[in-house]
Structures are given as C-alpha cells and as structure tokens.
Scaffold this motif. Structure first.
Motif, mmCIF file in Angstrom:
data_model
loop_
_atom_site.group_PDB
_atom_site.id
_atom_site.type_symbol
_atom_site.label_atom_id
_atom_site.label_comp_id
_atom_site.label_asym_id
_atom_site.label_seq_id
_atom_site.Cartn_x
_atom_site.Cartn_y
_atom_site.Cartn_z
ATOM 1 N N PHE A 3 0.978 -1.137 -0.189
ATOM 2 C CA PHE A 3 0.011 -0.027 0.122
ATOM 3 C C PHE A 3 1.032 1.315 0.068
ATOM 4 N N LEU B 42 3.814 1.594 -1.149
ATOM 5 C CA LEU B 42 4.633 1.973 -2.499
ATOM 6 C C LEU B 42 3.552 2.575 -3.497
ATOM 7 N N VAL B 43 2.325 2.242 -3.608
ATOM 8 C CA VAL B 43 1.429 2.802 -4.351
ATOM 9 C C VAL B 43 1.093 4.222 -3.794
ATOM 10 N N GLY C 151 3.451 6.706 -4.678
ATOM 11 C CA GLY C 151 3.577 6.930 -6.253
ATOM 12 C C GLY C 151 4.917 6.264 -6.783
ATOM 13 N N ALA D 288 5.259 3.058 -7.705
ATOM 14 C CA ALA D 288 4.823 1.993 -8.563
ATOM 15 C C ALA D 288 3.163 1.807 -8.450
#
Lengths: 316, 316
Positions: free
Chosen positions: A204, A206-207, A210, A212
């Motif tokens: 969560f 990493l998303v 921004g 990946a």
C-alpha cells in the motif's frame, strides 16, 4: 489412523466442507453439523465436489473420492455430531458472541476428552474460551483456505491451553497431511496474517507514495520473490543467498535493510485515496461481475501448483 | 527482434552470464566483457551450462542451447564489447566507487545512443550517474537472480533519466521474455527488496518475541501464503478474497490489519540475539558445508517450478 478416529465439524460452509475432505483423506470418520438446515443440505454435495477435484489432481494420497465420501456424513443435531468425537473443528461466523456461545455449547456437549479447535483467523482463542470449564482443551487451528489444498495450519494456544492438547492437535494435523505451525502463544493475526499484513503495508505504501502501480507490486512478488518463497520460505531463502548462510547474509545486507526499514515506520491509511487507485487498477483488469470467474481460474491454477509442489517435494 | 540487436554485458560473473542467456534467448547478439581475465575465460562455459539447463527444462522458448551459444561471444577489451551495442548491461561489484568509474568509462566509450543499464540491487542510480554527460541514458535494470529463470526486472530511473530511455529498457525486457517493473522514481531497496524487507522485519520480530521458531515462519510462507502469491501477487490475492474485491476486503479485514500494524512499528535489531537463534535453527537443518548442495537442490526445484508456472500460464 483407523476409521474410528471421529472428527466433528461444527459449521459446514466452504471451510467446514474442505476440512471434512482433509480429515477423511487422512482416514478419519467425519460428521458435519450446521445449525442452518440449508447449509447442512448442501454439505454432502460440496464435500463430493471438493473430493472429486482433489482426486483428479492426484491430491487424495492413498484414497479416492468415493473413499472420502464414505467417511463423511451429516448429523441432524449437534449432540449426534459430537457423540464420540476426539476432535471438534469449529467454523461458525467470525463474530465474538457467536464463537462464545458455540464454544459454551461444545464444552458442555462434547466428550470431556475431546479437543475443541476453532478455525478463526481474526479472534484470539482467549477471547472466547476464558469462561469455559474445559478451557484447557481449547485451541485455534487456523487453516489457509481451503485446508484440503493448502498444508499450513496455525495451532494457537490461549494462555490456559494445556500444552498436551496443543501437541495432540498439531500431531493430528500432521497425520492428516497438514503442516502445523506450533505457535508458542497467541498474538493478533497469528503468524501468517502478521506476515501478510507486513507485506501489504509496504505494498500500500509503494502505491500511496507513487513509486509503483498496483500491478507492479504484484509482478515483483508473483514473478520475482514468491516462486522461491513457495519452495524454501523467507529465512531459508536468505540463508541460501550468502556463502556463509543467514549470519553472512545479515552481515552483507543488514545495512541495506536498516535503510529500507527507516522508511517503513509510518503506517498507511488503507482506506484513503490509495484504495481508490488500487480498486481502479484491479477493476480495470477484472470487473466486479467477473470476480467469481477469476476466483475459479485461480483455484484451478492453485490445484495444479500444489500438485506440482507435492510431486517435486517427493522427488527430492 | 533480429540478431543485429547487439547487447554488451560488462561484468561477466554469474549474473552477467545469466543475462547473456536471457538476451540471446530473445534473439539478441551478446558480447561479454570482464576486466578479470579468468572470469572472461570461464564465461562461455557458464553460458553453455545455463543454456543447457534451460533447454532441458523447456525454458528456451523457440531456440536451443546451441542457438544461444552461437549468439554469445567474449570480447578482448571493453571497446570491442561496446562497439555497436544498443544496450549495455553492467554487473560489476556492488561498490559505489567501482560503479562510478565503470559508468564514466561506459559513457565515453559506448555508442552515444546506447542505453547504459546497471544490475545493481543496492545502489540508487543517482549515486553513480550524476556526474556523467550522458546521465539521461542511464537506468537501473535490476533482476532477481538468475534473470534467465526469474522474469521480474526492476527498471529504475534516476531523477535525470530520460523517460524514453526507461521505456525503451522496459520494452527490451519484454521482448526478451522478462517482466519489467516500471518504477516511477528511485527509492532505497527499489520495490522487491522493500517488500522482502517488510516481510523479513516481521519474520525476525516473531522469532525475537518468542512467538514462533524460524522454521514455523518458513512453513507459514512456504506452505501457506506463497503458493497463491506465486500465481496472483498480493493485491490480486486480497482482491479475489472478498466478494466485492479489494475495497470489500479492506472493509472486512482493515480493522484486523490496523491492530496488527500497531504492533509492527518498532524495528528489530537483526544482528541481536535473534540472529543466534535463526542461525542455530538453520545450521541444525543445513550445516555450513552443505549450503552449496542445498543451493543446487533449490535451483533444480526452482527450474522445475518455473517450467510449471510458465506452462500453466500458457494453458489459461
């Protein structure tokens, strides 16, 4: 194990029926009960469908789908299901008051020397067994669904669980072909959901940051790390990734992981805007109405994979 | 892709040779260079051994081990290796000053339109490319070893990397059968080691807190969570584990993961007493002198697993 090892399954939905196949495959006599008549009515058909699928995949060991079906029956009432049982596997809804009520009944009605095991994934065993006269014989035996396919089962003691009961439960799991995880004491999420939670927390993050897209995270695990983990687990992975084993690995890469960990302290709000992005990415691949098809496809591939892994493990 | 796509491999140890097989399998012409003459001497034999193993496993696609070997040669000097290359894959030791020096040479000697890609797992691309005139054409392309077997490759831009170079690198990876992860920007550990670090952090914590033995953690991943992750990744896993997808999953289980996360904030000292326990547990299973055998066994099983996963994925 002879057929006179009787197992009572209390709560006969999908998990209960998968447990029934697992115990029957291991040679046990299994009696299913559910307080919902319709669930009870569907249970034999569900058990048969799971057993057929497992037989086709070569995952029933020395027995057949007919052999499994012959060892499973449904009971008309709880007392009949529990009569003569040495192990009770409970799979009722994950609500604390429901679990407390059911365990109160089980403790009164089950043979006094039967183990009372819950399949709960989310509740600590102490939360629904403290009040019981027979609380020493209560444990959690938490499977990854379906237990008929996935070997790992967490055996989790409450503070008052008799160590002999914990060991008996673990040994029963081994005898029916599961792989027990003998936890030393209870903790939120047990072991597997704690590990999954740690991984998801970073996924969560990493998303959210921004770095990946959600699919990139899935690629990194699916086509990067998980194949090795499915063979040797994370500790064995790092132990075999340095000439001098795990100590050498920590010596070489500990600094890198310290730096990484420093950026992983703050928890992410999974319900925040990041969820919109993950949901949108997933729905672009699998529309909501196609989730059942995607689940069926995943299940077919999982059966094939488990067949491969069991065969490969035998060949070594 | 035609044979006139020339790839230069700079640093020709195990990783460089596995890269060579991967690029040659994809139809590229590959020239290997290493400043250590002995490493250069061993490279053709290593490439042949990897290619033979892949051929036996059915993992060379439409080509053969002979076809791979025919497309790979070694160069006597760096200039020869770089001459006409469209992509340079660097695999020199993971030391910052070595990487800086090598990239300075590459930027001068390689064709001006060649991509300069590093296999580094531990260094940020900004750390060794900032000083270069051609820094816009530099990226990291980090594989999980060996790239000939594991598809995932992290494509990581420095702040000054040209987006077109990043995309060209990702497309080259796709054309040779790797699965690129297109990172939006650099971050310590990239994606895969950040995810692995998060999982290991909790694994060390569970052992340190006396909740589980190291082998129990490995069971939970190996025989519990990882088989599913190897098929669908962690986001797709949770998306398919609730009727309404990932949003529904977070709604149902977010509270449990919040509770878990609250107990995962403090980092564990991996070098503390916990390391003695993990090391002792591992050495009881695999003595230090047997690590090479255990690695070879893992590699055989990994090849068989990747063959299964590629076949299963084709059958869908």
């Amino acid at each position: 194990m002879s057929g006179d090892t009787k197992i009572a399954i209390v709560g006969s939905g999908l998990i209960g029926c998968a447990w029934a196949v697992s115990f029957a495959r291991g040679g046990c006599t299994v009696v299913l009960f559910d307080q919902n008549d319709e669930t009870t009515m569907h249970a034999p058909g569900r058990v048969r469908a799971i057993a057929n699928q497992m037989e086709t995949a070569g995952l029933l060991g020395g027995t057949t789908a007919n052999g499994v079906a012959a060892r499973v029956r449904v009971a008309g009432n709880l007392g009949d299901a529990l009569d003569g049982a040495v192990h009770v596997q409970e799979n009722v809804p994950e609500k604390l008051d429901v679990k407390r009520t059911v365990f109160s009944e089980l403790d009164v009605l089950a043979p006094h020397d039967a183990v009372l095991a819950s399949s709960t994934s989310a509740l600590l065993p102490s939360a629904f067994t403290e009040h019981l006269k027979g609380r020493a014989r209560c444990v959690v035996a938490h499977p990854i669904n379906p237990p008929s396919l996935i070997p790992a089962v967490e055996v989790v003691p409450a503070p008052w669980s008799d160590p002999e009961i914990v060991e008996r439960t673990a040994q029963l799991m081994e005898r029916i072909g599961q792989t027990p995880i003998r936890m030393k004491r209870e903790i939120d999420g047990f072991i597997m959901n704690r590990l999954q939670g740690a991984l998801l927390q970073e996924a969560f993050r990493l998303v959210e940051q921004g770095i990946a897209d959600p699919e990139d995270v899935d690629i990194g695990i699916r086509e990067g790390l998980a194949p090795r983990w499915a063979l040797v687990g994370p500790f064995e992975t790092i132990d075999l990734n340095a000439p001098g084993g795990v100590r050498d690995y920590v010596d070489r890469y500990g600094g890198m992981y310290d730096t990484i960990a420093a950026g992983q302290r703050d928890n992410v709000d999974w319900r925040g805007p990041v969820l919109d992005r993950i949901d949108a990415a997933r729905r672009a691949v699998v529309p909501l109405e196609e989730i059942p098809d995607a689940q069926a496809r995943r299940d077919r591939r999982l059966i094939a994979l488990m067949t491969h892994l069991r065969g490969a493990s035998r060949d070594d």
